[in-house]
Design a protein around this motif. Structure first.
Motif, short mmCIF file in Angstrom:
data_model
loop_
_atom_site.label_atom_id
_atom_site.label_comp_id
_atom_site.label_asym_id
_atom_site.label_seq_id
_atom_site.Cartn_x
_atom_site.Cartn_y
_atom_site.Cartn_z
N SER B 81 -28.68 -10.68 9.62
CA SER B 81 -27.53 -10.25 10.40
C SER B 81 -26.26 -10.08 9.57
N ASP B 82 -26.32 -10.45 8.30
CA ASP B 82 -25.18 -10.23 7.40
C ASP B 82 -25.21 -8.84 6.77
N THR B 83 -26.26 -8.08 7.05
CA THR B 83 -26.32 -6.69 6.57
C THR B 83 -25.17 -5.91 7.20
N ALA B 84 -24.29 -5.38 6.35
CA ALA B 84 -23.06 -4.75 6.83
C ALA B 84 -22.33 -4.13 5.64
N VAL B 85 -21.21 -3.48 5.93
CA VAL B 85 -20.32 -3.00 4.88
C VAL B 85 -19.15 -3.97 4.77
N TYR B 86 -18.80 -4.34 3.55
CA TYR B 86 -17.73 -5.29 3.31
C TYR B 86 -16.60 -4.59 2.56
N TYR B 87 -15.39 -4.72 3.09
CA TYR B 87 -14.22 -4.07 2.53
C TYR B 87 -13.26 -5.10 1.95
N CYS B 88 -12.74 -4.79 0.78
CA CYS B 88 -11.70 -5.58 0.14
C CYS B 88 -10.40 -4.79 0.21
N LEU B 89 -9.35 -5.41 0.72
CA LEU B 89 -8.04 -4.76 0.81
C LEU B 89 -7.00 -5.62 0.12
N VAL B 90 -6.06 -4.96 -0.51
CA VAL B 90 -4.99 -5.66 -1.21
C VAL B 90 -3.66 -5.07 -0.79
N GLY B 91 -2.73 -5.91 -0.44
CA GLY B 91 -1.40 -5.43 -0.07
C GLY B 91 -0.65 -6.51 0.67
N ASP B 92 0.63 -6.23 0.94
CA ASP B 92 1.41 -7.20 1.71
C ASP B 92 1.82 -6.65 3.07
N MET B 93 1.59 -5.37 3.28
CA MET B 93 1.87 -4.78 4.58
C MET B 93 0.77 -3.77 4.88
N VAL B 94 0.48 -3.60 6.15
CA VAL B 94 -0.69 -2.79 6.48
C VAL B 94 -0.60 -1.37 5.97
N ASN B 95 0.60 -0.80 5.90
CA ASN B 95 0.68 0.57 5.44
C ASN B 95 0.49 0.68 3.93
N ASP B 96 0.44 -0.45 3.24
CA ASP B 96 0.14 -0.43 1.81
C ASP B 96 -1.34 -0.58 1.54
N MET B 97 -2.09 -1.00 2.54
CA MET B 97 -3.49 -1.33 2.32
C MET B 97 -4.37 -0.13 2.56
N ARG B 98 -5.42 -0.04 1.78
CA ARG B 98 -6.36 1.05 1.93
C ARG B 98 -7.77 0.49 2.06
N PHE B 99 -8.50 1.00 3.06
CA PHE B 99 -9.93 0.72 3.15
C PHE B 99 -10.64 1.71 2.23
N GLY B 100 -11.25 1.22 1.18
CA GLY B 100 -12.08 2.09 0.35
C GLY B 100 -13.41 2.31 1.02
N ALA B 101 -14.39 2.73 0.25
CA ALA B 101 -15.73 2.97 0.81
C ALA B 101 -16.47 1.67 1.08
N GLY B 102 -16.00 0.56 0.50
CA GLY B 102 -16.62 -0.74 0.77
C GLY B 102 -17.91 -0.95 0.00
N THR B 103 -18.50 -2.11 0.20
CA THR B 103 -19.79 -2.47 -0.40
C THR B 103 -20.81 -2.61 0.71
N ARG B 104 -21.86 -1.83 0.63
CA ARG B 104 -22.93 -1.90 1.63
C ARG B 104 -23.93 -2.96 1.21
N LEU B 105 -23.94 -4.08 1.92
CA LEU B 105 -24.86 -5.19 1.63
C LEU B 105 -26.09 -5.07 2.52
N THR B 106 -27.24 -5.08 1.90
CA THR B 106 -28.50 -5.08 2.63
C THR B 106 -29.23 -6.38 2.35
N VAL B 107 -29.50 -7.14 3.42
CA VAL B 107 -30.23 -8.39 3.29
C VAL B 107 -31.67 -8.15 3.72
N LYS B 108 -32.59 -8.48 2.84
CA LYS B 108 -34.01 -8.24 3.10
C LYS B 108 -34.71 -9.54 3.45
N PRO B 109 -35.78 -9.44 4.25
CA PRO B 109 -36.51 -10.67 4.62
C PRO B 109 -37.31 -11.23 3.45
#
Lengths: 112, 109
Positions: B81-109
């Motif tokens: 259930s942790d399979t998802a896209v994870y985004y890292c954002l850096v900034g001090d105000m929301v208009n400074d922050m950008r969502f990049g493409a993120g990291t697609r994590l796939t957890v396998k059984p």
């Protein structure tokens, strides 16, 4: 405990039609935001409202207008829809601009 | 604007610890580091936020070295259930922050 509610969930428009996406939050947050997310990409900020009565442009505001109707509600309007605006639209809110945001589940908009 | 760089994708297995590193070489003094998780057909969900050293909550840990030019999100004992896209954002105000493409994590059984 609804959080951030967006309506509608899905919509198909023809080029040139207008449309208003609705967003409401029940967390008494001051700040609200509209993003769009295109396939395989992250979210891009369209407009935000730091507090009731104020709105500001984000990264991709062209073709959109917003209204902060009251503290709870923040709407996004497409006056003349274009195929390039086909996307998933997310609304979010936060206590203030520096706090983590809470997102709705999105509106999937297709423009033909 | 502080630009962030993350791996495009990662694979893991159930029960393993997963570490996702984000580079932000031009982070500013007032910037915070925030991580979000996004499942398909859902909006992003806040995971953790930090400024320096280490932050831990019930979901994850965030490690930030002294120079703050990178950060590592650590997910202990992942499940499918942790399979998802994870985004890292850096900034001090929301208009400074950008969502990049993120990291697609796939957890396998």
């Amino acid at each position: 405990n609804a959080g951030v509610t967006q309506t509608p969930k899905f919509q198909v428009l023809k080029t040139g039609q207008s449309m208003t996406l609705q967003c409401a939050q029940d967390m008494n947050h001051n700040s609200m935001y509209w993003y769009r997310q295109d396939p395989g990409m992250g979210l891009r900020l369209i407009y935000y409202s730091a507090s009731e009565g104020t709105t500001d442009k984000g990264e991709v505001p062209n073709g959109y207008n917003v209204s902060r109707l009251n503290k709870r509600e923040f709407s996004l309007r497409l006056e003349s829809a274009a195929p390039s605006q086909t996307s998933v639209y997310f609304c979010a809110s936060s206590q203030d601009r520096a706090q983590p945001q809470h997102f709705g589940d999105g509106t999937r908009l297709s423009i033909l | 604007l502080a630009k962030t760089t993350q791996p495009i994708s990662m694979d893991s297995y159930e029960g393993q610890e997963v570490n996702i590193t984000c580079s932000h070489n031009n982070i500013a003094t007032n910037d915070y580091i925030t991580w979000y998780q996004q499942f398909p057909s859902q909006g992003p969900r806040f995971i953790i936020q930090g400024y320096k050293t280490k932050v831990t909550n019930e979901v994850a840990s965030l490690f930030i070295p002294a120079d703050r030019k990178s950060s590592t999100l650590s997910l202990p004992r992942v499940s499918l259930s942790d399979t998802a896209v994870y985004y890292c954002l850096v900034g001090d105000m929301v208009n400074d922050m950008r969502f990049g493409a993120g990291t697609r994590l796939t957890v396998k059984p």
